[in-house]
Design a protein around this motif. Structure first.
Motif, PDB file in Angstrom:
ATOM      1  N   GLN A  21       0.848  -1.291   0.008  1.00 17.18           N
ATOM      2  CA  GLN A  21      -0.070   0.257   0.047  1.00 17.18           C
ATOM      3  C   GLN A  21       0.894   1.403   0.059  1.00 17.18           C
ATOM      4  OE1 GLN A  21      -3.083   0.084  -0.399  1.00 17.18           O
ATOM      5  NE2 GLN A  21      -3.721   2.037   0.131  1.00 17.18           N
ATOM      6  N   ALA A  22       1.740   1.135   0.850  1.00 15.66           N
ATOM      7  CA  ALA A  22       2.811   2.462   1.062  1.00 15.66           C
ATOM      8  C   ALA A  22       3.315   2.942  -0.194  1.00 15.66           C
ATOM      9  CB  ALA A  22       3.967   2.195   2.151  1.00 15.66           C
ATOM     10  N   TYR A  23       3.821   1.863  -1.331  1.00 21.71           N
ATOM     11  CA  TYR A  23       4.475   2.161  -2.431  1.00 21.71           C
ATOM     12  C   TYR A  23       3.556   2.715  -3.466  1.00 21.71           C
ATOM     13  CZ  TYR A  23       8.672   0.336  -0.403  1.00 21.71           C
ATOM     14  OH  TYR A  23       9.673   0.177   0.391  1.00 21.71           O
ATOM     15  N   VAL A  24       2.140   2.158  -3.314  1.00 20.31           N
ATOM     16  CA  VAL A  24       1.227   2.508  -4.235  1.00 20.31           C
ATOM     17  C   VAL A  24       0.755   3.906  -4.172  1.00 20.31           C
ATOM     18  CG1 VAL A  24      -1.373   2.274  -4.955  1.00 20.31           C
ATOM     19  CG2 VAL A  24       0.117   0.140  -4.450  1.00 20.31           C
ATOM     20  N   GLU A  25       0.723   4.502  -2.724  1.00 24.39           N
ATOM     21  CA  GLU A  25       0.324   5.828  -2.418  1.00 24.39           C
ATOM     22  C   GLU A  25       1.575   6.765  -2.844  1.00 24.39           C
ATOM     23  OE1 GLU A  25      -2.230   4.446   1.510  1.00 24.39           O
ATOM     24  OE2 GLU A  25      -0.399   5.728   1.738  1.00 24.39           O
ATOM     25  N   ARG A  26       2.723   6.349  -2.643  1.00 24.29           N
ATOM     26  CA  ARG A  26       3.738   7.195  -3.073  1.00 24.29           C
ATOM     27  C   ARG A  26       3.891   7.346  -4.654  1.00 24.29           C
ATOM     28  NH1 ARG A  26       8.152   4.342   1.133  1.00 24.29           N
ATOM     29  NH2 ARG A  26       6.865   4.614   2.788  1.00 24.29           N
ATOM     30  N   LEU A  27       3.724   6.468  -5.392  1.00 20.53           N
ATOM     31  CA  LEU A  27       3.506   6.456  -6.776  1.00 20.53           C
ATOM     32  C   LEU A  27       2.247   7.449  -7.158  1.00 20.53           C
ATOM     33  CD1 LEU A  27       4.407   5.698  -9.422  1.00 20.53           C
ATOM     34  CD2 LEU A  27       2.768   3.964  -9.462  1.00 20.53           C
ATOM     35  N   ALA A  28       1.092   7.226  -6.386  1.00 18.02           N
ATOM     36  CA  ALA A  28       0.070   8.193  -6.845  1.00 18.02           C
ATOM     37  C   ALA A  28       0.483   9.680  -6.482  1.00 18.02           C
ATOM     38  CB  ALA A  28      -1.113   7.993  -5.970  1.00 18.02           C
TER      39      ALA A  28
END
Lengths: 325, 325
Positions: free
Chosen positions: B190-197
């Motif tokens: 989740q954390a990486y998905v959010e950073r990409l967003a």
DNA sequence: CTGTTAGCGCGTTCAA
DNA sequence: TTGAACGCGCTAACAG
């Protein structure tokens, strides 16, 4: 929460039998055991270890007391200890003292109140003797690690500070450096005293006279390391053995500022293989302390009931800062 | 070990009265209380919290489950949580999962068996949902932090990954970099998905088209960061927002190898303010995650019985690697 | 092989 | 204000 009494009631037997069945006692019919186990799973039973421990007068908890959980060295010790203890069926209760004597006393009392099976302890810097430990812990097994009081009975796990400093200093000598000073830390701490002794021993072996004027005491942090670095340059040093990592970093700051090239004109070896030492430029040669292994050793000493002093070797990791061409 | 019964016997009163006196009950004569307290100290009495907890059906232990105790981020979380919990009279029992789902299940069961007052949990990377947690923990209060499952009820403490990545990327844009890629980590987290967003959002706001060909996924460690760095150079990037610190380090390796100057020709911002980021050359601009504060927040959420999701801001720390002149 | 009895140390009724 | 009695959940001694 279901209890063994619930299971017993559901099965029309007594709690004792359930207890025995669950404990894997041989004095219970195979058929009964299976019935109990089935019912237990069915009812979502989980043993109440608090009650169990109270009854048995034993505990499956080992207390760990460290100055600061989040310091790289100690968190590695804890990690190592936990992995060993967990395998042996123990869990770890952790207290940090934030280097305060008062907190150390409080932590030890807390652990005693939990009637822990044992305590792994690395003292707060404020502690000046181990008297309080004996008084509070009584006969609870104790293992001291890293920061230990020799007069306190029981197992001790320490790094081989003297030998490590010896190896580091010898390495500098062999690399061809001529005037080697040292950032010596605090003489109130056993570890630093030993490191200074090792440094001195290496000089002695090489026939180099010990010069107190290039021993820079009380230099632990980057800032004091920087200042000592300037003084060392002034004093004509061409190398430093540093009792820490951050002070070595400060010394490097000073060298860079003065345009002195590392390792060609000046060599430096630090202590404590902090993560950053491999990543800076130039990378810092360092004495690795193996904290994870120290934690494991402390845990094993507890498990084995050892009362010996175990000395964990330090490893010299040669990087750019002392690799003279 | 002296018990309240011992004290009662020595004073010629009953354990009940001693218990009350020691608990500070108002229903005991001042004189008696003083006598009890004096005797208790005299006999070196320390309350057996195991018995006390059993009787009260409560516990003064909070369990903390993390992937690895000795990882800088988590050891800081633990340190923060411990400091808050200790002040509130709790102690912490720590389990590490070494990223294994099986170990996480075992740890949660262990904590349940201790009937802990609550659990602070950061999931193992292997865990794919929070179903096991609900099943094992039942109604034991739970606070998830950092790695959380949104579907699992209860308080959650997370870093503001999206906003952080947004700020970092925006900073690169404002510094004048034109073609900004990203080292994007694992999309299973989740954390990486959010950073990409967040990265994407910043581009969007600036009217820069999103280009998937310069999004380098699954680059977490130094080596993969290095490889991605080479590709980014090849692709004509002049900046990178990196979702981690070690992968950013790898990218810097690549840039140095190619003789590309940082920050003049190429800017880079990493994530997770690891200690080394301030010490390398050039020092790495980074998004600080405040793990100590996250641990404190998790502890407070437990103490307050909160079930909210608390978002801890990330702080952009601008250092040399993105300070374009 | 199983049940009965007892108690780890404490805290909380209820009654006095 | 204090005491007597009970039980948290479990295990261990002793019978049977």
């Amino acid at each position: 929460m279901t209890t063994i009494t619930d299971i017993a009631a559901a099965l029309g037997i007594t709690p004792s039998t359930v207890s025995r069945a669950l404990a894997g006692s041989s004095r219970v019919k195979e058929e009964t055991r299976r019935a109990v186990e089935k019912k237990a799973k069915e009812m979502g039973y989980e043993r109440n270890v608090v009650a169990s421990n109270l009854r048995k007068g034993a505990s499956s908890i080992v207390g760990i007391v460290v100055p600061r959980i989040h310091r790289e060295f100690f968190s590695n010790c804890i990690g190592g200890a936990e992995s060993v203890l967990n395998q042996a069926g123990y869990n770890v209760l952790i207290c940090q003292t934030i280097e305060s004597f008062e907190s150390e006393v409080k932590a030890l009392k807390t652990l005693k109140n939990y009637r822990v099976a044992g305590v792994l302890l690395s003292h707060a810097i404020e502690s000046r003797s181990g008297d309080h430990v004996k008084e509070i812990l009584g006969n609870t097994p104790l293992v001291q690690f890293d920061r230990v009081f020799p007069d306190l009975a029981g197992a001790k796990i320490v790094g081989d500070n003297c030998d490590g400093a010896f190896k580091a200093t010898l390495h500098l000598i062999q690399a061809g450096y001529k005037r080697i000073g040292t950032l010596a830390g605090y003489m109130s701490s056993q570890a630093y005293v030993e490191r200074l002794a090792g440094y001195r021993l290496a000089l002695e072996r090489a026939g180099i006279p010990f010069d107190p004027s290039i021993v820079y005491e009380n230099t632990i942090v980057r800032e004091t390391g920087y200042e000592a670095g300037l003084k060392a340059i002034e004093a004509g040093c061409d190398a430093l053995y540093s009792s820490g990592a951050f002070n070595a970093l400060g010394a490097i700051d000073a060298l860079k500022e003065k345009g002195i090239s590392i390792p060609d004109q000046f060599g430096i070896v630090g202590t404590a293989n902090e993560g950053f030492t491999a990543l800076i430029n130039p990378s810092l040669s360092t004495l690795g302390q193996h904290p994870f292994e120290m934690g494991q050793a402390a845990a094993r000493a507890f498990l084995e009931g050892s009362t010996d002093t175990e000395i964990i070797p330090m490893e010299l990791i040669i990087r750019e800062s002392s690799r003279k061409h």
